[in-house]
Design a protein around this motif. Sequence first.
Motif, mmCIF file in Angstrom:
data_model
loop_
_atom_site.group_PDB
_atom_site.id
_atom_site.type_symbol
_atom_site.label_atom_id
_atom_site.label_comp_id
_atom_site.label_asym_id
_atom_site.label_seq_id
_atom_site.Cartn_x
_atom_site.Cartn_y
_atom_site.Cartn_z
ATOM 1 N N UNK A 119 -13.727 2.547 -17.069
ATOM 2 C CA UNK A 119 -13.507 4.004 -17.045
ATOM 3 C C UNK A 119 -12.458 4.456 -18.058
ATOM 4 N N UNK A 120 -11.425 3.652 -18.274
ATOM 5 C CA UNK A 120 -10.418 3.996 -19.269
ATOM 6 C C UNK A 120 -10.998 4.017 -20.658
ATOM 7 N N UNK A 121 -11.773 3.002 -20.976
ATOM 8 C CA UNK A 121 -12.464 2.955 -22.276
ATOM 9 C C UNK A 121 -13.370 4.156 -22.444
ATOM 10 N N UNK A 168 -10.328 6.759 -14.031
ATOM 11 C CA UNK A 168 -10.088 5.733 -13.030
ATOM 12 C C UNK A 168 -11.355 5.288 -12.343
ATOM 13 N N UNK A 169 -11.195 4.601 -11.219
ATOM 14 C CA UNK A 169 -12.324 3.984 -10.531
ATOM 15 C C UNK A 169 -13.324 4.994 -9.998
ATOM 16 N N UNK A 170 -12.920 6.270 -9.843
ATOM 17 C CA UNK A 170 -13.840 7.282 -9.341
ATOM 18 C C UNK A 170 -14.820 7.789 -10.354
ATOM 19 N N UNK A 215 -7.274 11.536 -15.941
ATOM 20 C CA UNK A 215 -6.711 11.325 -14.605
ATOM 21 C C UNK A 215 -7.143 9.974 -14.056
ATOM 22 N N UNK A 216 -6.167 9.081 -13.963
ATOM 23 C CA UNK A 216 -6.400 7.749 -13.401
ATOM 24 C C UNK A 216 -6.024 7.787 -11.925
ATOM 25 N N UNK A 217 -6.685 8.676 -11.209
ATOM 26 C CA UNK A 217 -6.490 8.844 -9.772
ATOM 27 C C UNK A 217 -7.828 9.239 -9.182
ATOM 28 N N UNK A 218 -7.916 9.165 -7.862
ATOM 29 C CA UNK A 218 -9.175 9.468 -7.191
ATOM 30 C C UNK A 218 -9.536 10.945 -7.347
#
Length: 517
Positions: A504-506, A491-493, A281-284
């Motif tokens: 975070x993706x890596x 994601x950034x979270x 999940x690339x969301x908060x």
Amino acid sequence: MKPTRASYDVVVVGGGHNGLVAAAYLGRAGRSVLVLERQARTGGAAVSAPVFDGVDARLSRYSYLVSLLPRQIIDELGLACVTRRRRISSYTPVGAGGLLVDTGSAGRTRESFVRLTGSDRDFAAWQRLYTMTGRLAERVFPTLTRPLPSRAELRRAVDDEFAWTALFERPLGELIESEFVDDTVRGVVLTDALIGTFTQAHDPTLRQNRCFLYHVIGNGTGDWDVPVGGMGALTDALADAARAAGAEIVTDCPVIAIETDGRAAEVSYPDGVVGAGHVLVNAAPHELARLLGAPAEPKPEGAQLKINMLLTRLPRLRDSSVDPRAAFAGTFHIGESYSQLDRAYGEAAIGRIPSAPPSEIYCHTLTDPSILSPELAAQGAHTLTLFGLHTPAKLFAKDPAGVKAELVKATIAQLDSVLAEPISECLAVDERGAPCLEAKTPLDLEQEVGLPGGHIFHRDLAFPYRTEGDETDPAVRWGVSTGHPNVFLCGAGAVRGGGVSGIPGHNAAMAVLEPPA
């Protein structure tokens, strides 16, 4: 376009840069990968766009500089993207003079400190601080793409008890006030602790320390570089890499729900359901809770104002000793002395628009004019990106449009106060004759790019070490766990999230590829 299969090894929710990094790594490892993106194009907040009608300039609309993206990711994914270093670190106007920090000339920087402060005491302190953070960056940054160290392990890696105490245990304000005397110099140091973070120097939760840490460790140097071609050039390269690795990318496809039993998952979108072994999940985290139908943690709150501008020329400065091309080539600080930042925070904390809104500006086109048409570049046009601090989302709750207009007016007035001419005299106009100026508040970011509360880091940043959880669990080891064995944050979270980094993706991809112990 719809997914071509009923089930995938991995479904990535969100085609921002971190989701694309994860998809590329997993596709290269032979996994079947589907990326579902709610917008018409990939990139999330890391995109370039022709912002002004009829004007051939592609601005990095939301995010704009690169520091935390590891060379490792660029090389491993074979990304066709380039960044350029800025020689000028910063310029801060003060009265009829100012402070210029030139990374290419210690002598020039020292002279500027002496002119401002009357001695070289703060310059020596500046050198000590950034020598210390440079060593810290060399030791901490490589750990960001490895399994999370424990707190004790990271402390041993830092191997500097003064730095550890000052940056990981005590409020940053104590270090700044013990090392520096001048109000302006103190403020320049503190700004790196406030980007996208609504806090102050002595916050006991150390939010400011965590923000400062991520701003000074990028790629082991702390440099913030300009993406050639704009931020969209980077995310376009990532999308190409993901597709080349075999990932499917479906745009205009918002995810509406995720269901999981810990072994298999189903991801629902408006036209159907697709199965997944893992969901990234690339969301908060706040948005993930909604998708799972779980109780949400409190909505995070962003605290920034973003203003994009296109100029016919750079403005003249009150400080005639500095060429505007040098002053705007790095970070141009406005109203960001230590006392001004504290005052603005105090006003915003009680619900008032800061009387002197602090902000900083950078000019992409002085480093990379390629985002302009040849005609605009030949005419001397430039872009300016202004990032305002201490404007929390709650300020806009009752009257979003009215408060936004008032804040933009006050912010531009603060900029004009350090110029020899109003910035309005330098603004280009679009095909309708309107000034080329666009502003985005936290509420705009929530609506346009799905950042809850407009928080650019998805939630408060975390120190890059493991604090709890089963260290044999791959998701815990990589800092991407959600409490569901096959649903990971990418994601950034995530721990070690924030900024345009791909980290975070890596790390989410590595957690998928690492078998449980």
